[in-house]
Every structure is written in structure tokens, then in C-alpha cells.
Design an enzyme around this catalytic site. Structure first.
Site, PDB file in Angstrom:
ATOM      1  N   GLN A  52      23.510  62.981  -7.120  1.00 45.99           N
ATOM      2  CA  GLN A  52      22.855  62.333  -8.258  1.00 45.99           C
ATOM      3  C   GLN A  52      22.959  60.818  -8.159  1.00 45.99           C
ATOM      4  O   GLN A  52      21.960  60.103  -8.304  1.00 45.99           O
ATOM      5  CB  GLN A  52      23.499  62.809  -9.575  1.00 45.99           C
ATOM      6  CG  GLN A  52      23.139  64.222  -9.984  1.00 45.99           C
ATOM      7  CD  GLN A  52      23.932  64.674 -11.196  1.00 45.99           C
ATOM      8  OE1 GLN A  52      24.914  64.044 -11.601  1.00 45.99           O
ATOM      9  NE2 GLN A  52      23.509  65.786 -11.790  1.00 45.99           N
ATOM     10  N   THR A  83      22.936  72.740 -18.120  1.00 51.25           N
ATOM     11  CA  THR A  83      23.113  71.284 -18.129  1.00 51.25           C
ATOM     12  C   THR A  83      21.758  70.674 -18.456  1.00 51.25           C
ATOM     13  O   THR A  83      20.722  71.307 -18.248  1.00 51.25           O
ATOM     14  CB  THR A  83      23.616  70.775 -16.768  1.00 51.25           C
ATOM     15  OG1 THR A  83      23.756  69.352 -16.813  1.00 51.25           O
ATOM     16  CG2 THR A  83      22.658  71.111 -15.657  1.00 51.25           C
ATOM     17  N   ASN A  84      21.747  69.454 -18.948  1.00 49.06           N
ATOM     18  CA  ASN A  84      20.493  68.782 -19.266  1.00 49.06           C
ATOM     19  C   ASN A  84      19.886  68.064 -18.074  1.00 49.06           C
ATOM     20  O   ASN A  84      18.711  68.210 -17.770  1.00 49.06           O
ATOM     21  CB  ASN A  84      20.701  67.782 -20.409  1.00 49.06           C
ATOM     22  CG  ASN A  84      20.859  68.437 -21.764  1.00 49.06           C
ATOM     23  OD1 ASN A  84      19.919  68.593 -22.516  1.00 49.06           O
ATOM     24  ND2 ASN A  84      22.097  68.813 -22.098  1.00 49.06           N
ATOM     25  N   THR A  85      20.711  67.286 -17.360  1.00 55.72           N
ATOM     26  CA  THR A  85      20.192  66.424 -16.298  1.00 55.72           C
ATOM     27  C   THR A  85      19.443  67.206 -15.225  1.00 55.72           C
ATOM     28  O   THR A  85      18.393  66.774 -14.744  1.00 55.72           O
ATOM     29  CB  THR A  85      21.331  65.609 -15.660  1.00 55.72           C
ATOM     30  OG1 THR A  85      21.892  64.729 -16.647  1.00 55.72           O
ATOM     31  CG2 THR A  85      20.827  64.777 -14.495  1.00 55.72           C
ATOM     32  N   CYS A 197      23.398  66.061 -23.258  1.00 56.41           N
ATOM     33  CA  CYS A 197      24.352  66.323 -22.175  1.00 56.41           C
ATOM     34  C   CYS A 197      25.254  67.411 -22.719  1.00 56.41           C
ATOM     35  O   CYS A 197      25.807  67.259 -23.826  1.00 56.41           O
ATOM     36  CB  CYS A 197      25.153  65.078 -21.816  1.00 56.41           C
ATOM     37  SG  CYS A 197      26.552  65.429 -20.726  1.00 56.41           S
ATOM     38  N   THR A 198      25.417  68.479 -21.976  1.00 51.49           N
ATOM     39  CA  THR A 198      26.151  69.626 -22.516  1.00 51.49           C
ATOM     40  C   THR A 198      27.647  69.374 -22.644  1.00 51.49           C
ATOM     41  O   THR A 198      28.360  70.193 -23.230  1.00 51.49           O
ATOM     42  CB  THR A 198      25.890  70.885 -21.657  1.00 51.49           C
ATOM     43  OG1 THR A 198      26.144  70.586 -20.282  1.00 51.49           O
ATOM     44  CG2 THR A 198      24.464  71.364 -21.818  1.00 51.49           C
ATOM     45  N   GLU A 199      28.145  68.235 -22.115  1.00 50.37           N
ATOM     46  CA  GLU A 199      29.553  67.881 -22.324  1.00 50.37           C
ATOM     47  C   GLU A 199      29.769  67.067 -23.597  1.00 50.37           C
ATOM     48  O   GLU A 199      30.885  67.053 -24.132  1.00 50.37           O
ATOM     49  CB  GLU A 199      30.101  67.083 -21.132  1.00 50.37           C
ATOM     50  CG  GLU A 199      30.508  67.905 -19.934  1.00 50.37           C
ATOM     51  CD  GLU A 199      29.312  68.349 -19.115  1.00 50.37           C
ATOM     52  OE1 GLU A 199      29.356  69.448 -18.552  1.00 50.37           O
ATOM     53  OE2 GLU A 199      28.320  67.589 -19.044  1.00 50.37           O
TER      54      GLU A 199
END
Length: 230
Positions: A52, A83-85, A197-199
Site C-alpha cells: 500500500q 476492510t475499507n481501503t 476504516c474498520t479499526e
């Protein structure tokens, strides 16, 4: 019940939340000892994180397609990218696997529209906030105006995600900085905040925001269960 195919490990911290939420929701809907039928392919996030930041999205696309094919070969009926990204290559994964893919931005958009909101702010990695694959989809497909934090704020959010949250570190000073950013976004006209963002939901929640928070991990997991049981 359809079998949910999960691409996880991006990071495993949020993938574990997906797994718990999905099974809790199936239990709540069906009762008794019911749990979800699911398969997870969990990748090594260190490899993905390095690619990334090198901008090697072609290699990442191939890795995501490979993960998707493993799910298909394992019997998954549809795909959920945890995940989003990495939804940057969602269309390629769906096309190459031939399986339906539940897009996290679509799921979030439906919840935003249910609340009648038209302008929201997006928090996530710099890739998610700055590139068009996510906010462009919200605007073009769903008619939702999206704003993002200022440059210095984006850098802070990105650093907290990669240096703290994906490592399981929950730091109170970072939570306070996120609250300040959310409050600033409200002054700029945001009617709600998409935690893209899933975090991030590991750090902030609705109690930290004066405007509606959209937890994409919770929303996406619920959409997966709904599709599985449809």
C-alpha cells in the site's frame, strides 16, 4: 443460509470483530445454537501494508483476487472484504471471481440515507480519504456529499491507524485527537461521520461524537448476515 466468504487479516484486529458480530447477529435472528456459515481467508497484513505504502496497487489487486478465488473454491456464496481501503479493487475481485461482493461503501450509504443525511465526513486511511474509489462511489451512486479532514488531520488519522490500531494499541490521547477532528468536521458542515476504516471503531464510538457515527464494521457485518439469510 448462504456461506459468507470473508477476506480478513487486514488487520486481524477488525477481522475478529467481524467474525464475532456476524455470529452474534445470526444467533440473535435464528435463536438457539445457530451460528453463521462462513469461510475466512486471512492474509499477512505486513505484506499488504508495505505494498500500500509503495503504491503497488496492481500487486495488491492480484493478491485480493487470489484470496477471493480461494473463497470461491472453498464454497463461499458471496464475498465480504473485511476492510475499507481494499475495496479499491472490489470491482476486480467481483469480476474475476464471479461471486457477488457486498461493498462496504454501499452498506454505509444505505444507513446514511436512512437517517436522511446528505453531507457526511469520511475518516479512514489516507488512501481511503484521498482517493476516489470510496468517496466517489458515495457521491456518484448514492448522491451523498463527502468531506474529508484537513491535510494535517488526515496524516494524524492515518498514523494512528497504522502505528496503533492495527497493532491493537488503544491510546487515550489519540482518541482525544480524533474527537477534535470530528468536532472540526461538524463545524465544516458534516451531518454525520463515516468511520471508513474498520479499526477506527476500536478507538471512537457514538459517545465521542456530537453527530451520528456510522461504524462500517458493524454496518458491513449486519449487511452480510442479511444477505446470507435472505
Amino acid at each position: 443460509m448462504k456461506t459468507i466468504g470473508l477476506i480478513g487479516g487486514l488487520s486481524w484486529e477488525s477481522s475478529a470483530v467481524y467474525y464475532r458480530l456476524i455470529n452474534e447477529l445470526v444467533r440473535d435472528k435464528l435463536g438457539g445454537a445457530h451460528s453463521a456459515k462462513s469461510i475466512m481467508v486471512s492474509v499477512d497484513f505486513a505484506e499488504f501494508e508495505q505494498l500500500q505504502h509503495r503504491g503497488d496497487w496492481d500487486k495488491l489487486t492480484q493478491l485480493m483476487i487470489t484470496a477471493g478465488m480461494r473463497l470461491k473454491n472453498g464454497g463461499a456464496d458471496f464475498i465480504v472484504i473485511c476492510t475499507n481501503t481494499m475495496h479499491k479493487m472490489a470491482d476486480a475481485v467481483e469480476r474475476q471471481t464471479g461471486l457477488p461482493l457486498l461493498h462496504i461503501a454501499d452498506a454505509a450509504a444505505e444507513e446514511v440515507k436512512k437517517k436522511g443525511l446528505r453531507k457526511v465526513a469520511l475518516l479512514g486511511t489516507q488512501f481511503t480519504m484521498e482517493q476516489e474509489f470510496y468517496k466517489g462511489r458515495l457521491a456518484e451512486k448514492h448522491g451523498i456529499e463527502v468531506i474529508i479532514p484537513e491535510q494535517s488531520e488526515r496524516e494524524l488519522v492515518h498514523a494512528v491507524i497504522y502505528h496503533e490500531l492495527v497493532l491493537g494499541k488503544i491510546v487515550e490521547s489519540s482518541r482525544k485527537e480524533f474527537v477534535k477532528i470530528i468536532e472540526h468536521l461538524e463545524t465544516r458542515g458534516a451531518e454525520g461521520i463515516i468511520l471508513g476504516c474498520t479499526e477506527i471503531p476500536l478507538l471512537v464510538s457514538q459517545k465521542d461524537s456530537p453527530i451520528p457515527i456510522f461504524d462500517t464494521t458493524q454496518i458491513h457485518a449486519a449487511a452480510a448476515v442479511e444477505f446470507s439469510l435472505r
